[in-house]
Enzyme design. Structure first.
Site, PDB file in Angstrom:
ATOM      1  CD  GLU A 117     -43.343 -34.756 -45.773  1.00  0.00           C
ATOM      2  OE1 GLU A 117     -43.235 -33.783 -46.531  1.00  0.00           O
ATOM      3  OE2 GLU A 117     -42.814 -35.846 -46.023  1.00  0.00           O
TER       4      GLU A 117
HETATM    5  C1  LIG Z   1     -51.087 -27.572 -47.911  1.00  0.00           C
HETATM    6  C2  LIG Z   1     -50.388 -28.677 -48.613  1.00  0.00           C
HETATM    7  C3  LIG Z   1     -49.021 -28.662 -48.746  1.00  0.00           C
HETATM    8  C4  LIG Z   1     -48.366 -29.670 -49.441  1.00  0.00           C
HETATM    9  N1  LIG Z   1     -47.017 -29.574 -49.651  1.00  0.00           N
HETATM   10  C5  LIG Z   1     -46.424 -30.435 -50.517  1.00  0.00           C
HETATM   11  C6  LIG Z   1     -45.081 -30.231 -50.945  1.00  0.00           C
HETATM   12  O1  LIG Z   1     -44.416 -29.294 -50.514  1.00  0.00           O
HETATM   13  N2  LIG Z   1     -44.556 -31.100 -51.859  1.00  0.00           N
HETATM   14  C7  LIG Z   1     -45.276 -32.133 -52.364  1.00  0.00           C
HETATM   15  O2  LIG Z   1     -44.743 -32.860 -53.188  1.00  0.00           O
HETATM   16  N3  LIG Z   1     -46.548 -32.386 -51.971  1.00  0.00           N
HETATM   17  C8  LIG Z   1     -47.133 -31.536 -51.062  1.00  0.00           C
HETATM   18  N4  LIG Z   1     -48.433 -31.739 -50.684  1.00  0.00           N
HETATM   19  C9  LIG Z   1     -49.145 -32.899 -51.182  1.00  0.00           C
HETATM   20  C10 LIG Z   1     -49.435 -33.909 -50.100  1.00  0.00           C
HETATM   21  O3  LIG Z   1     -48.260 -34.548 -49.688  1.00  0.00           O
HETATM   22  C11 LIG Z   1     -50.512 -34.865 -50.639  1.00  0.00           C
HETATM   23  O4  LIG Z   1     -51.724 -34.138 -50.640  1.00  0.00           O
HETATM   24  C12 LIG Z   1     -50.634 -36.127 -49.840  1.00  0.00           C
HETATM   25  O5  LIG Z   1     -49.495 -36.920 -50.035  1.00  0.00           O
HETATM   26  C13 LIG Z   1     -51.859 -36.949 -50.193  1.00  0.00           C
HETATM   27  O6  LIG Z   1     -51.978 -37.120 -51.582  1.00  0.00           O
HETATM   28  P1  LIG Z   1     -53.366 -36.780 -52.299  1.00  0.00           P
HETATM   29  O7  LIG Z   1     -53.741 -35.387 -51.893  1.00  0.00           O
HETATM   30  O8  LIG Z   1     -53.235 -37.052 -53.737  1.00  0.00           O
HETATM   31  O9  LIG Z   1     -54.396 -37.749 -51.646  1.00  0.00           O
HETATM   32  P2  LIG Z   1     -54.676 -39.299 -52.137  1.00  0.00           P
HETATM   33  O10 LIG Z   1     -53.372 -40.008 -52.308  1.00  0.00           O
HETATM   34  O11 LIG Z   1     -55.599 -39.264 -53.299  1.00  0.00           O
HETATM   35  O12 LIG Z   1     -55.417 -39.848 -50.867  1.00  0.00           O
HETATM   36  C14 LIG Z   1     -56.837 -39.743 -50.654  1.00  0.00           C
HETATM   37  C15 LIG Z   1     -57.214 -40.653 -49.492  1.00  0.00           C
HETATM   38  O13 LIG Z   1     -56.916 -42.017 -49.825  1.00  0.00           O
HETATM   39  C16 LIG Z   1     -56.058 -42.595 -48.864  1.00  0.00           C
HETATM   40  N5  LIG Z   1     -55.073 -43.470 -49.518  1.00  0.00           N
HETATM   41  C17 LIG Z   1     -54.440 -43.272 -50.685  1.00  0.00           C
HETATM   42  N6  LIG Z   1     -53.574 -44.282 -50.932  1.00  0.00           N
HETATM   43  C18 LIG Z   1     -53.646 -45.114 -49.884  1.00  0.00           C
HETATM   44  C19 LIG Z   1     -53.001 -46.331 -49.533  1.00  0.00           C
HETATM   45  N7  LIG Z   1     -52.077 -46.862 -50.311  1.00  0.00           N
HETATM   46  N8  LIG Z   1     -53.342 -46.917 -48.351  1.00  0.00           N
HETATM   47  C20 LIG Z   1     -54.270 -46.372 -47.548  1.00  0.00           C
HETATM   48  N9  LIG Z   1     -54.907 -45.223 -47.828  1.00  0.00           N
HETATM   49  C21 LIG Z   1     -54.612 -44.597 -48.977  1.00  0.00           C
HETATM   50  C22 LIG Z   1     -55.356 -41.420 -48.189  1.00  0.00           C
HETATM   51  O14 LIG Z   1     -54.912 -41.742 -46.868  1.00  0.00           O
HETATM   52  C23 LIG Z   1     -56.452 -40.358 -48.200  1.00  0.00           C
HETATM   53  O15 LIG Z   1     -57.280 -40.522 -47.105  1.00  0.00           O
HETATM   54  C24 LIG Z   1     -49.102 -30.748 -49.952  1.00  0.00           C
HETATM   55  C25 LIG Z   1     -50.494 -30.799 -49.798  1.00  0.00           C
HETATM   56  C26 LIG Z   1     -51.138 -29.772 -49.163  1.00  0.00           C
HETATM   57  C27 LIG Z   1     -52.631 -29.801 -49.066  1.00  0.00           C
END
Ligand SMILES: Cc1cc2nc3c(=O)[nH]c(=O)nc-3n(C[C@H](O)[C@H](O)[C@H](O)COP(=O)(O)OP(=O)(O)OC[C@H]3O[C@@H](n4cnc5c(N)ncnc54)[C@H](O)[C@@H]3O)c2cc1C
Length: 578
Positions: free
Chosen positions: A434
């Site tokens: 989220e």
């Molecule tokens: C158990 C689980 C359930 C989930 N459920 C859903 C779901 O139901 N539907 C869905 O669509 N998604 C879902 N997700 C996805 C989840 O919302 C994402 O994992 C999350 O938004 C982070 O994206 P990412 O994993 O690609 O991390 P990244 O975006 O690659 O982030 C990696 C790191 O970089 C930082 N970062 C990235 N961009 C920025 C920025 N602009 N400014 C500052 N810091 C930044 C982040 O804070 C983090 O520390 C789920 C994930 C998990 C693990």
């Protein structure tokens, strides 16, 4: 594993402190939702959740969800009977419009109930939570036809909803998503693409699963401006509401996770699946924000709910475990000062966080339903300010408080059999999904702080400062608290002024660099303020004053160190190469 004891009196007190009673007094549609009626509902719902849902929590962790055969997912055996009883009980319908079979209560009542279901079993509660978010997006943007087809069954819980944003290359950067939606020529779209990490994307609890999917239509602009929202049901729905043919989508696999094992996290494949546009083309992010705002507050609640379970577990153990002679003379470790410090930290932060979350939820109700436009406008601003704090601070506290529980248990805390580990493992994700907590802080300074040139934030501080007069007027025991709040709010004003000026000068990098400590400065000030405001009330719980004193004297002072970090600028962060 400890039994769950729903803290109904504390929840009702938080509602009163948040001026929940304004809703029934000032909004005709909620006239029936007086605090006594709501307290009665919460009492009953709490008993239900503790008896029916909480016993499934351990199964969820130990057995977990399993991907079987050609894309089916089975949940632990205790889940389906518990879910059926939950649907039958009607508790899921409480905050939705009566027109679609809802209970017609304010969202804040539904939110208070979320604490009960989440505390009982966080992994299980995610299904209803995402259904809730999808329902809100439907209510705001779907056509009447789509609403009539899907809402009654989603509100009752007969069908569950999901939220499909994430793709391998599109996480925080949702605008990078590539799933396609091609018009079929009959008003429907063919949806093709792969989504990852989809919570409750496939399972055996309901006959149909209603996926909300973000995708791009042909020729759509790049980035978030070209994203549209589609409803893509697992089974197509016939005109008479019965289930039709299976849609072209499936769960390819589910993830092996650190926690929330009972919640299937799916890789979803859409292979020309039939989808229906929700709202306008290219306006998908607007609809998705409706879901995400609800979900952000609910994820903050996950931090509270797991803190509550962890604290109950800690107290139980601390009152049983005998180890040495304690400073208070009590026979168990509860008499050791450091164990007391840990239990008090949990108790005080739980009380402060609940006050904050419930205030946030009541402001959202005022924004959506109050007849006075000026009240609605201010409530919108206040809810906007509070939501990133509720999400980020709430989930950080969830991790801290569940970790404290492991510590209170000593070596046993590190042993899975105790159950302490599950709360910590389960809540860990809440700081990530989220919108990660770093992204919440960026939203706080980047979108929320600049509202009306910073006036929205400054007016909120002025309101906090004004209330110190009432606190001082409440009598001698509160004088020290009033002094401490006065000083702390002056510090809050100063650091907020620095952020506003630095932002206005164009140094966005420094503002972002300080955003996480800045958000926590706000969180601690809000927590202290709400606890002290609670403590001066005649109907305050017996411990509120003690909790307020502990919070103000032992936790609030951290704001001084945080303010230094918030205003340090960005240079130090870039001084070393990685
Ligand atoms: C158990 C689980 C359930 C989930 N459920 C859903 C779901 O139901 N539907 C869905 O669509 N998604 C879902 N997700 C996805 C989840 O919302 C994402 O994992 C999350 O938004 C982070 O994206 P990412 O994993 O690609 O991390 P990244 O975006 O690659 O982030 C990696 C790191 O970089 C930082 N970062 C990235 N961009 C920025 C920025 N602009 N400014 C500052 N810091 C930044 C982040 O804070 C983090 O520390 C789920 C994930 C998990 C693990």
């Amino acid at each position: 594993m400890t039994d769950y004891r729903p803290p109904i009196d504390d929840i009702v007190f938080s509602l009163k402190l948040a001026d929940f009673e304004r809703l029934s007094a000032e909004i005709p549609d909620f006239a029936h939702a007086d605090i006594d009626t709501v307290a009665g509902l919460l009492e009953e719902a709490g008993t239900f959740m503790a008896e029916v849902i909480a016993p499934t929590n351990r199964d969820g962790d130990v057995i977990g969800a399993k991907h079987v055969g050609d894309g089916d997912v089975v949940t632990p055996p205790s889940f389906k009977p518990a879910y059926d009883k939950l649907v039958e009980s009607g508790w899921l319908t409480v905050p939705f419009p009566e027109q679609y079979g809802g209970g017609g209560f304010p969202g804040s009542v539904g939110f208070a109930m979320q604490e009960l279901v989440q505390s009982s079993n966080m992994a299980f509660s995610l299904g209803p939570l995402l259904t809730h978010g999808s329902t809100d997006a439907f209510l705001a943007y779907a056509s009447e036809e789509l609403k009539d087809t899907y809402l009654p069954k989603m509100i009752s819980g007969e069908w569950m909803g999901t939220m499909n944003l994430t793709e391998p290359q599109a996480g925080t950067d949702v605008g990078a998503l590539t799933t396609k939606a091609v018009p079929n020529g009959d008003g429907t779209y063919a949806i093709t693409g792969q989504k990852i990490f989809i919570t409750w994307g496939e399972h055996d609890l309901t006959d149909n699963i209603i996926h909300l999917v973000l995708a791009r239509t042909p020729g759509a602009p790049a980035g978030t401006k070209g994203i549209s929202l589609f409803v893509v049901p697992k089974f197509l729905v016939n005109a008479d509401g019965s289930l039709g043919e299976r849609n072209r989508l499936q769960a390819l696999s589910i993830e092996e996770k650190i926690g929330i094992h009972g919640s299937p996290t799916c890789v979803m494949s859409y292979e020309g699946a039939t989808g229906y546009l929700v709202g306008e083309e290219h306006k998908g992010m607007r609809a998705m924000f409706v879901m995400m705002n609800v979900a952000r507050l609910s994820v903050g609640m996950q931090g509270l709910s797991q803190s509550v379970r962890a604290h109950q577990h800690s107290v139980e153990y601390a009152k049983e475990r005998v180890q040495g002679v304690t400073a208070s003379g009590e026979p168990t470790i509860v008499g050791h000062p450091d164990v007391r410090r840990m239990l008090m930290t949990q108790r005080a932060t739980i009380a402060a966080l609940r006050h904050l979350l419930v205030l946030n939820a009541v402001q959202i109700d005022l924004y959506h339903h109050h007849p006075d436009e000026a009240v609605r406008a201010r409530a919108d601003e206040v809810a906007s300010l509070l939501t990133p704090i509720s999400k980020a601070w709430g989930t950080d506290l969830g991790i801290d408080n569940t970790s404290i529980n492991i510590q209170v248990h000593g070596g046993s805390g590190f042993i899975e059999e105790t159950g302490a580990g599950q709360f910590w493992r389960d809540v860990r994700i809440s700081a990530i999904y989220e919108g990660t907590n770093g992204v919440q802080a960026a939203d706080f300074v980047g979108r929320k702080m600049p509202l009306r040139g910073g006036q929205s934030f400054l007016e909120f501080i002025a309101e906090m400062k004004d209330s110190v007069r009432d606190i001082r007027g409440a009598g001698e025991p509160f004088a020290g608290l009033a002094d401490a709040l006065d000083k702390s709010f002056a510090g809050l004003e100063q650091v907020t002024g620095w952020m506003l000026q630095t932002g206005a000068s164009g140094d966005t990098k420094s503002v972002l660099a300080g955003s996480v400590p800045f958000l926590k400065v706000w969180a601690l000030n809000l927590g202290a303020w709400l606890l002290v405001k609670g403590a001066i009330r005649d109907d305050a719980p017996a411990d509120e004053f003690a909790l307020a004193q502990f919070f103000v004297s032992q936790l609030l002072p951290e704001t001084k160190a945080l303010a230094a970090a918030a205003t340090a600028g960005a240079d130090q962060l870039y001084a070393v190469s990685f």
